[in-house]
Design an enzyme around this catalytic site. Sequence first.
Site, PDB file in Angstrom:
ATOM      1  N   HIS A 307      10.273   4.797  -3.688  1.00 35.52           N
ATOM      2  CA  HIS A 307      10.584   4.979  -5.102  1.00 35.52           C
ATOM      3  C   HIS A 307      11.062   3.656  -5.676  1.00 35.52           C
ATOM      4  CE1 HIS A 307      12.153   6.695  -8.798  1.00 35.52           C
ATOM      5  NE2 HIS A 307      11.382   7.721  -8.518  1.00 35.52           N
ATOM      6  N   ASP A 364       8.193  14.214  -4.890  1.00 33.48           N
ATOM      7  CA  ASP A 364       6.863  14.783  -4.725  1.00 33.48           C
ATOM      8  C   ASP A 364       6.546  15.182  -3.288  1.00 33.48           C
ATOM      9  OD1 ASP A 364       6.123  14.628  -7.374  1.00 33.48           O
ATOM     10  OD2 ASP A 364       5.516  12.536  -7.206  1.00 33.48           O
TER      11      ASP A 364
HETATM   12  N1  CMC Z   1       3.833   3.817   2.181  1.00 35.22           N
HETATM   13  C1  CMC Z   1       3.806   2.630   2.830  1.00 35.22           C
HETATM   14  N2  CMC Z   1       4.387   1.503   2.370  1.00 35.22           N
HETATM   15  C2  CMC Z   1       5.023   1.578   1.193  1.00 35.22           C
HETATM   16  C3  CMC Z   1       5.091   2.776   0.459  1.00 35.22           C
HETATM   17  C4  CMC Z   1       4.463   3.921   0.991  1.00 35.22           C
HETATM   18  N3  CMC Z   1       4.506   5.078   0.338  1.00 35.22           N
HETATM   19  N4  CMC Z   1       5.772   2.568  -0.681  1.00 35.22           N
HETATM   20  C5  CMC Z   1       6.121   1.270  -0.668  1.00 35.22           C
HETATM   21  N5  CMC Z   1       5.680   0.675   0.465  1.00 35.22           N
HETATM   22  C6  CMC Z   1       5.912  -0.726   0.885  1.00 35.22           C
HETATM   23  C7  CMC Z   1       5.076  -1.686   0.041  1.00 35.22           C
HETATM   24  O1  CMC Z   1       3.811  -1.916   0.648  1.00 35.22           O
HETATM   25  C8  CMC Z   1       5.962  -2.901   0.039  1.00 35.22           C
HETATM   26  O2  CMC Z   1       5.843  -3.532   1.313  1.00 35.22           O
HETATM   27  P1  CMC Z   1       5.977  -5.136   1.438  1.00 35.22           P
HETATM   28  O3  CMC Z   1       7.350  -5.478   0.957  1.00 35.22           O
HETATM   29  O4  CMC Z   1       5.749  -5.421   2.897  1.00 35.22           O
HETATM   30  O5  CMC Z   1       4.896  -5.708   0.552  1.00 35.22           O
HETATM   31  C9  CMC Z   1       7.376  -2.338  -0.023  1.00 35.22           C
HETATM   32  O6  CMC Z   1       7.275  -1.032   0.571  1.00 35.22           O
HETATM   33  C10 CMC Z   1       7.924  -2.207  -1.459  1.00 35.22           C
HETATM   34  O7  CMC Z   1       7.036  -1.394  -2.197  1.00 35.22           O
HETATM   35  P2  CMC Z   1       6.577  -1.674  -3.675  1.00 35.22           P
HETATM   36  O8  CMC Z   1       5.191  -1.118  -3.855  1.00 35.22           O
HETATM   37  O9  CMC Z   1       6.807  -3.097  -4.040  1.00 35.22           O
HETATM   38  O10 CMC Z   1       7.618  -0.782  -4.482  1.00 35.22           O
HETATM   39  P3  CMC Z   1       7.506  -0.306  -5.975  1.00 35.22           P
HETATM   40  O11 CMC Z   1       8.885  -0.055  -6.431  1.00 35.22           O
HETATM   41  O12 CMC Z   1       6.652  -1.244  -6.769  1.00 35.22           O
HETATM   42  O13 CMC Z   1       6.677   1.086  -5.865  1.00 35.22           O
HETATM   43  C11 CMC Z   1       6.191   3.359  -5.525  1.00 35.22           C
HETATM   44  C12 CMC Z   1       7.285   2.325  -5.797  1.00 35.22           C
HETATM   45  C13 CMC Z   1       6.773   4.766  -5.732  1.00 35.22           C
HETATM   46  C14 CMC Z   1       5.040   3.179  -6.537  1.00 35.22           C
HETATM   47  C15 CMC Z   1       5.670   3.186  -4.084  1.00 35.22           C
HETATM   48  O14 CMC Z   1       6.735   3.393  -3.173  1.00 35.22           O
HETATM   49  C16 CMC Z   1       4.511   4.116  -3.765  1.00 35.22           C
HETATM   50  O15 CMC Z   1       3.354   3.782  -4.067  1.00 35.22           O
HETATM   51  N6  CMC Z   1       4.784   5.332  -3.147  1.00 35.22           N
HETATM   52  C17 CMC Z   1       3.744   6.303  -2.899  1.00 35.22           C
HETATM   53  C18 CMC Z   1       3.408   7.050  -4.189  1.00 35.22           C
HETATM   54  C19 CMC Z   1       4.464   8.054  -4.564  1.00 35.22           C
HETATM   55  O16 CMC Z   1       4.934   8.832  -3.753  1.00 35.22           O
HETATM   56  N7  CMC Z   1       4.807   8.069  -5.871  1.00 35.22           N
HETATM   57  C20 CMC Z   1       5.734   9.042  -6.434  1.00 35.22           C
HETATM   58  C21 CMC Z   1       7.016   8.418  -6.897  1.00 35.22           C
HETATM   59  S1  CMC Z   1       8.264   9.675  -7.220  1.00 35.22           S
HETATM   60  C22 CMC Z   1       7.673  10.540  -8.581  1.00 35.22           C
HETATM   61  C23 CMC Z   1       7.927   9.796  -9.810  1.00 35.22           C
HETATM   62  O17 CMC Z   1       9.070   9.795 -10.295  1.00 35.22           O
HETATM   63  O18 CMC Z   1       6.980   9.182 -10.327  1.00 35.22           O
END
Ligand code: CMC
Length: 428
Positions: A307, A364
């Site tokens: 998140h 989710d």
């Molecule tokens: N599985 C594997 N690796 C992950 C995941 C995941 N679900 N989420 C983040 N990471 C890794 C990402 O690759 C990155 O790694 P590194 O630092 O080595 O490059 C690190 O964790 C930080 O992630 P980020 O993508 O920079 O974080 P963000 O804040 O930009 O993204 C997120 C947050 C929710 C979009 C992301 O965690 C994600 O895509 N999760 C899966 C989709 C999901 O479940 N979304 C629902 C969110 S809750 C409902 C809502 O309120 O929208």
Amino acid sequence: MSEKATITLEGKNFELPVITGTENEKAIDITKLRDLTGYITLDSGYKNTGATISQITYLDGETGILRYRGYPIEQLAEKSSFLEVAYLLIYGTLPTTDQFDDFSKKITRHTLIHEDMKRFYEAFPKKAHPMAVLASMLCTLSTFYPESQQTNRPWEEVETTVHRLLAKISTISAWAYKNSVGHPVVYPQNKYNYVENFLNMMFSMPTEQYEIDPVIVQALDKLLILHADHEQNCSASTVRMVGSSHANLYSSVSAGAIALWGPLHGGANQEVIEMLQKIQADGGNYKKWVEKAKDKNDSFKLMGFGHRVYKNFDPRAKIIKKACDDVLNKLGINDPILDLAKQLEEVALNDQYFVERKLYPNVDFYSGIIYKAIGIPTEMFTVMFAMGRLPGWIAQWKEMIAAKEPIGRPRQIYTGETERNYVPIAKR
Ligand code: CMC
């Protein structure tokens, strides 16, 4: 003396005001930065940028706190109802009995949608994703109520739009589902409460009246409460951004629905169930999928994990996980997908990759299992999220308009070509 931040650029010091929220959150106010220094700030994805000052929702991602108008989400989920929470978010206070009765009556009164809207449903392909139908229909409402397009309307007039939206979203959503399965639509009935009415429109058939189960009603009501607002997330920010151009409320929330649809936001709930089903079909080897999620050369992500703001736990996920156990027990359902989800969670939570990145199950991760248990089809999961989030979008829009916020218009740093002369096509 109020606190200031000093920034040094090209050997000169500039002072910027510091703003402190009621929960001691601090921000450097950069409103005048460009005028003072010629510089802008750059923050892709707005990871450190406060887009507004808000009184609606407080969220502390480090300690897992979520409060609507000061009330902890745990108390609201346990003791309140979705409509009461909607009132709280939109008006800022918990309603008295009279206020609540009046609000509920007005919403019940507006649940019917214009008969002409049925023709739109007939025109959509049967395979249309219900989120596309929902967003289109929310925007379409503005064509039936053209007065909503006038700007600077008094709140008393806008309020009818608010009631209409809250009322009609459940009819629009249930009809999107009915249309997708080729069944006749079921009209709303005033004898039911908000959630009962939705379930009846989803599942009643000309051949069989749907039996309303209080366990299901309670579970769905709780899920809607948990989704009702989440401060400046992608869809709420979209609603505020679109609304800042003074686009009408129907169109602004329609844009919010589209933002929510994406798999990185609300669309994740559908993706989670599909992911769990895929893992199950692959023999249930969840460890293999955790490894895939860690592999930088593999685009697979563990959906329902991670998140932007929660870096300890998502308080909504904690409540939903328990609700999930309760609902499945009460309904006597033994879903192997739930066991798989728990095993996957266990492995991921103890894995260095997830620990280091503070990746935890989000709202989710378990919600889809409850939706599945109560019979909601997978493609409708994000629609359920949208129904829950609507009061939040409305509250965010209302706050933005009341504060007379300027049109949202970020700047950029240009890295393209510098000026060059046009060359006629024959000479290239
Ligand atoms: N599985 C594997 N690796 C992950 C995941 C995941 N679900 N989420 C983040 N990471 C890794 C990402 O690759 C990155 O790694 P590194 O630092 O080595 O490059 C690190 O964790 C930080 O992630 P980020 O993508 O920079 O974080 P963000 O804040 O930009 O993204 C997120 C947050 C929710 C979009 C992301 O965690 C994600 O895509 N999760 C899966 C989709 C999901 O479940 N979304 C629902 C969110 S809750 C409902 C809502 O309120 O929208």
